[in-house]
Each structure stands twice: as structure tokens, then as C-alpha cells.
Design an enzyme around this catalytic site. Structure first.
Site: not given
Length: 701
Positions: A80, A362
Site C-alpha cells: 500500500e 457444438s
């Protein structure tokens, strides 16, 4: 050089603005404000039943600096604010670095806020991203650093920062995620908590464990780079599993957990509910919202039951997901995203009906057929159905070899028969006629939002799609070409009943009615006598099977006029091939997925009026023409418009007045070439079908 001059000018501006701002704000500005009282929000099912309450309570537990383990302090600083121990509240180097990145990206790509600034913003200011607020934040951070030790600032920060799941502060987070006091966190756990700070929802380890682990490992890399840990320390922590505390007790459980999570994410991710993630989170958990959803709890239970009946063993058998949509309204009526949202598996919260998706197999072919019909191709157009065909693609590309599984095919067939039998060689020809770009465009119009590579192999389902997207696309077929976007939420009000959101009622014409009706007539025959016979129910139904490369994903997607349902089966984590001995049978779309579809749809439509599909104006009949030396079963009747030349046998097959019903095949699936590896494809199909004999990557129907 220009960018450097701009950056220097910006740096000078920041320094001047910071000094001026510091002079203009008095220390009395550093005054905590009493937060407004919060009210829990409620989520309701489609019939008004209360699903769950999103509690407004904030879990805060402050502890002194001495209680924080060194591993957590180092991890938070490393990810940070690397220069926390050196700067004076505002890190001008970080601001300049962020400015360069943002200028390059043309937006906000990085932030330059220090830990001190983050504390000031969260504890003393509002989260709005304005220049004035940012300057005030910098000024107050500078003032705070002049009067407060670094250790106390870090203590305040670690006791107030939000870690997700209602946990404010590291002590509450340690107990929420790991069930231990903060002082007992090990290196891997400390790195995970530090990883959560930037975006608790995006890296939520219960919902997105892979993202959480990736971010945790990034923190570990920063710690190694800063010299805070050794290589063995890093490797051991990276190898550590998440080992999260069970999130919910028995009394916390509620129906349709994955669906409820999607509802929450809808609000958290929509800018209409707040300018920032924090504002939206505060509204969701403390704004007293009344959220009315589309879920049908009866259908949800039927979906879970159907999966449990077909796949009763959660240990050895594959996972499954199911989505049911009402085609006319887009209402999501059921969403089964996994076996148990409240289970203790680290992947229990992962919604298998959403996310990155899986290969469609498919089930993607009807979208290419829709694009072909939309461009004027007729269903009775005849194609060679050779067992194997090789195609020359663009100059410089490798040849594309496509096979029908097991040597199926031969002679010529029309598009009806090619769809029923899922002939890859025919659909490869169709894809090259339509064009991959047109196929992608049609898929997106039908509701596929996942990125699709416009390559020929797309027709055989090599790209990833989600279960929700497939249900959405087929719902458009069921709604005769009109698409209604899926809806999870119908209405949101505040505690006083003021309407904050109401689902739009819009339909978009994607396919002409006649085109959609023809497509449905073909997909009906897939279930009547093609690869999807296991999905037959006591009413008209249409659909398509799909089995992806190496039998790792199996699909059935189908619909009645009133309900569209998509089912996926596969191993979510290992992505194993579903073939013996891993599974007792070779799993194709026509096996377990079709069975789940049949059980669910049959029960879900019980009591509904039996509605037939609208008949298309054009005749939709199969056509097969084979050499006389190799006749097929059936009559020698010529289909209208398709004369049989001498020396051949022409067969029209199909139920009803047009001819006798052909024998049911063994549900042959189709296959595809990979999009990036070998250019060779094998195709095949059906219940009990085996992999192609040659060592190629395949996609079956």
C-alpha cells in the site's frame, strides 16, 4: 520530453497546492464525525418471500499497535505505501508516478495516496474524487504526520480500513477470515489481508479464490523485493492453501446463494447506486434497501434436485451448473452455480454459471446457423458431408483439417440433417461462407458477452462462454428472435418505498421471426432423433448438445416456448477429461447434461399449458444423398426442391407427414480444431462415443 515537462509542472503544482492547502485548513478540521445510523437491507424472491437480510452492523474491533504481527505490518506497507516510513504524509514520488501512469492510460490507472492519506479519507472525509477533497486530504495528512507518530498512524489505519464481509480493522478481519486473533496471523494470512485492502470485493477469497491468491502472491513478491522475507519464506507462503473459516453457520443459510451473490454484485458494480465502491457498499449493507429479485424458489429447488439426482456424489463426480430464463421477460428464474454455496470448500462461492466460462462445444453451432439464415442461406442448401475435409485459409495460415467423429458422414446433406447429426465438416464450410466476424457479431447480439476470437474453429465451440449467456442466447430463439436481456432484479426501493431502480422492459429484434422459427424447427429434430434424445419431455422442446475438447465440458441447452434452460457439466477445478476411469461413462452433452435438462424442465413445466412452437412458413426437412453403393436406411423419396441425380440414393427423413422417422443415432458429438495449437480437428459424438483415434485436440458435439 513533453510528458516529463508536464509531470514536473504537475509535481510543482502538487507541492504548491499542498503547502497552500496546509495553510488554509486548521487543525480543528481533523475532527471525527459520528456516522449516520444504518439500516439493514432485505432481498426478496420473485413471489415476495424474504431470501436474506444484509446486516448493517459493522464489525469493528480496535487493538493496540503492539498486537499487530510484524508480518502484517510489513505486508500492508509493502503493497500500500512502500515509502511510509520515509515520507511526511504525502509521497510526492508516488503522486508523480501515478500522474505519469494516469497520463499514459488516459484515466485513473494508479493512485498516489499514502497510508496516512487513506486513513484521513476514510476516517475524516467523504470518498468523493474531487480536486478540493484531494487537496484537503493531503493537507490533513501532512498535519497529522507533524503531530502523530508513524506507529500510531499505522495503528489507526489498521483499525479502520475495510477488509470486506463487514470487517473493519485487521482484528475483525483476522477473526472473519481465519477465526484467530490478529496476533496469531502467519505470513500467508497476513499477505492475504493486505491483498484485500485495495478491492475487497474483487479479491474476496470466498467468491474469487483465484484472484485472492494471485493478489496475495503479489504481496509476497513485494515483501521479497523489499527484503522483508526470504525466498524460502515466500515459496512456503505461496504454497499455503487459503484455509478460510467457514463463512456461514446453519442459521445464516438462505436459498439460491449464488444468485443472491450476483444480485449483490449487480448493485456494488453499478454506478447508479453510488459514485464509489465504498458508497455503493454502504448503501447495500446500511441503506435499508428493499431488493425484489426474479428468482423462483420452486424452480431453484428443482434445479438443485435434478443435478443431485444425476450427480449424487460431490467427491468423485463432476460439478454442474444450471440457469433457467423466462424468454418473454428475461427473468432469471433459477441459477444453480454449484453444489453448495455455503460449503466449506474454498471454491464453494465460485458461481459456475458465471465467471470466465467454459468451451461451448457444438452448442455454438446454432449461432452460426442463425447468422447463415439471417444472411439468406436456405436450410435446404446441400453441402458435402465428407468424413474429413481440409480447407485452405488465408495466405500464410496453416491448412484447417476437420473430421467427423468415427468417419461419420459421406455424400451430401442439407443444413437440417447436418445440424441433427452435428457434422463438423458441413459446419466448417458454413462458417467459411458466413465468415467468423459475422458469426461473432451474431453471437454477441444473441447475448454472448464473453470475448470471442473470430476464427473458423469458433463454429465448433472452442471459445469460452458462460451458462447464463447460453441460456440468454437460446431464450432469444425461444422468443422468436426477440432478445430480452437477463434480469436478476425487478425493483429496488429505499426503506420508505421510494423507487431507486426498476428493471427496464425492452426487447431487441435480433432475428426475423421466420428465421427463428426455422431454427427452432431444426433444433426440435435434434431432440426428436438426433444427439439430444435424452432431453425429450412431454411437450414440444428444442435444443442442442455440446461436448468440448477432450470431454472436459459437456452441455445441453434447450427450450420450450415458456422456458430456456442451459446446463453445464464438468470438473470446475481440475478440468479433468470425463472419460473412464474418471467417470463411469464418456460424458457428452447427450448424457448427463441432457438428463439434468430433462428432469428439471419436465418438472418445471408441470401444470403449464402445452404450447407448440410456431411452424415456419418454409418446410424444414432433412435431406441426405449418398452414393448408391452405400445406401442408408430410409425411403428413396426425393425432398421437394432437391432432385436426385442418377446413380445416387436420395433420402428424406423426418417424422410426421413428410416421411418416416429415421432410427435414433447414438448421439454423435462434433469436434473442432484448436484455435492456437494443431490445425487438425476430429469430430464425433454421442452417448458412449470415444475420442478420435488420432492425437488431435478435439471438440465433440
Amino acid at each position: 520530453m513533453a510528458l516529463r515537462r508536464i509531470s514536473r509542472a504537475l509535481l510543482a503544482l502538487v507541492v504548491c497546492a499542498s503547502v497552500l492547502a496546509a495553510c488554509s485548513y486548521r487543525r480543528s478540521d481533523i475532527t471525527p464525525v459520528i456516522p449516520q445510523m444504518s439500516e439493514s437491507s432485505r432481498i426478496f424472491a420473485g413471489d415476495g418471500t424474504l431470501l436474506t437480510i444484509l446486516h448493517a452492523e459493522q464489525n469493528r474491533q480496535a487493538v493496540p499497535y503492539a498486537d499487530f504481527p510484524r508480518s502484517l505490518i510489513d505486508a500492508v506497507v509493502a503493497i500500500e505505501d512502500k515509502r511510509f516510513w520515509e515520507h511526511n504524509g504525502v509521497d510526492l514520488q508516488a503522486v508523480l508516478r501515478a500522474a505519469k501512469a494516469n497520463a499514459t492510460e488516459g484515466g485513473i490507472a494508479q493512485g498516489g495516496s499514502t497510508i496516512t492519506q487513506q486513513y484521513v479519507k476514510n476516517a475524516l472525509l467523504n470518498p468523493q474524487q474531487t480536486v478540493n477533497r484531494k487537496l484537503k486530504e493531503m493537507s490533513l495528512a501532512w498535519q497529522l504526520e507533524r503531530t502523530t507518530s508513524k506507529e500510531l498512524i499505522l495503528e489507526l489505519y489498521l483499525n479502520t480500513i475495510y477488509f470486506g464481509h463487514g470487517a473493519y480493522g485487521a482484528q475483525a478481519a483476522a477473526q472473519t477470515y481465519f477465526g484467530v486473533p490478529v496476533g496469531q496471523l502467519d505470513l500467508a494470512q497476513s499477505a492475504l489481508l493486505a491483498a484485500l485492502i485495495q478491492s475487497p470485493s474483487a479479491t474476496d477469497p470466498y467468491v474469487a479464490p483465484e484472484a485472492a491468491i494471485e493478489r496475495r502472491n503479489l504481496v509476497l513478491g513485494e515483501l521479497l523485493a523489499e527484503g522483508k522475507i526470504t525466498v524460502p519464506d515466500q515459496l512456503a507462503a505461496k504454497a499455503a492453501p487459503l484455509q478460510l473459516k467457514q463463512e456461514f453457520s446453519a442459521e445464516d443459510r438462505f436459498p439460491a446463494g449464488h444468485f443472491v451473490e450476483e444480485v449483490k454484485q449487480f448493485i456494488l458494480g453499478d454506478g447508479r447506486f453510488g459514485d464509489t465502491e465504498e458508497a455503493r457498499r454502504n448503501l447495500l449493507f446500511g441503506g435499508g434497501l428493499r431488493i425484489y429479485t426474479t428468482i423462483d424458489l420452486d424452480l431453484q429447488a428443482l434445479g438443485e434436485k435434478a443435478i443431485a439426482e444425476v450427480l449424487p456424489d460431490p467427491v468423485s463426480q463432476p460439478d454442474a451448473a444450471l440457469v433457467a430464463i423466462e424468454p418473454s421477460s428475461g427473468r432469471v428464474l433459477a441459477m444453480v452455480g454449484g453444489r453448495d454455496f455455503f460449503g466449506d470448500s474454498p471454491y464453494a462461492k465460485v458461481n459456475l454459471a458465471m465467471g470466465a466460462g467454459r468451451q461451448a462445444g457444438s452448442t455454438f453451432k446454432p449461432m452460426v446457423l442463425a447468422a447463415a439464415l439471417d444472411s439468406g442461406t436456405a436450410l435446404n442448401k446441400v453441402y458435402k458431408a465428407s468424413p474429413e475435409m481440409t480447407f485452405d485459409l488465408a495466405p500464410g495460415d496453416e491448412e484447417w483439417t476437420v473430421r467427423n467423429y468415427g468417419g461419420a458422414g459421406g455424400g451430401t446433406v442439407n443444413l437440417v440433417e447436418a445440424t441433427i447429426r452435428s457434422y463438423n465438416t458441413v459446419y466448417a464450410q458454413l462458417m467459411l461462407e458466413v465468415g467468423p466476424e459475422a458469426a461473432v457479431a451474431m453471437a454477441h447480439e444473441l447475448g454472448i458477452e464473453s470475448p470471442l476470437e473470430p476464427v473458423p474453429a469458433l463454429v465448433l465451440g472452442t471459445e469460452n462462454v458462460t451458462v447464463l449467456e447460453m441460456a440468454d442466447a437460446y431464450a432469444t430463439f425461444a422468443n422468436r428472435g426477440l432478445r430480452v436481456a437477463p434480469q436478476f432484479v425487478s425493483l429496488i426501493t429505499d426503506a420508505n418505498g421510494t423507487v431507486l431502480y426498476q428493471a427496464p422492459q425492452t426487447q431487441t429484434r435480433v432475428l426475423e421471426t421466420e428465421t427463428a422459427d426455422q431454427l427452432t424447427a431444426v433444433l426440435e429434430q435434434v431432440i426428436e432423433r438426433g444427439t439430444g434424445t435424452a432431453a425429450q419431455i412431454d411437450r414440444p422442446v428444442a435444443g442442442k448438445t455440446g461436448t468440448a475438447e477432450e470431454y472436459r465440458d459437456a452441455w445441453f441447452v434447450g427450450y420450450t416456448p415458456q422456458l430456456a434452460v442451459a446446463v453445464w457439466v464438468g470438473y470446475a477445478q481440475q478440468r479433468l477429461a470425463m472419460v473412464p476411469p474418471t467417470t463411469p461413462l464418456t460424458v457428452t452433452g447427450g448424457s448427463w447434461p441432457a438428463e439434468i435438462f430433462q428432469l428439471f424442465t419436465s418438472a418445471a413445466t408441470t401444470g403449464q399449458a402445452v404450447e407448440p412452437f410456431a411452424a415456419p412458413e418454409a418446410a424444414v426437412r432433412p435431406f441426405v444423398e449418398r452414393p448408391a453403393a452405400a445406401p442408408v436406411e430410409g425411403t428413396t423419396t426425393t425432398v421437394a426442391g432437391q432432385p436426385a441425380p442418377g446413380g445416387t440414393t436420395t433420402t428424406a427423413v423426418g417424422g410426421g407427414p413428410t416421411g418416416p422417422t429415421a432410427p435414433t443415432p447414438s448421439s454423435p458429438p462434433s469436434t473442432s480444431p484448436p484455435t492456437t495449437a494443431s490445425p487438425t480437428s476430429a469430430a464425433g459424438g454421442g452417448n458412449g462415443a470415444q475420442d478420435a483415434p488420432d492425437p488431435t485436440t478435439t471438440t465433440k458435439a
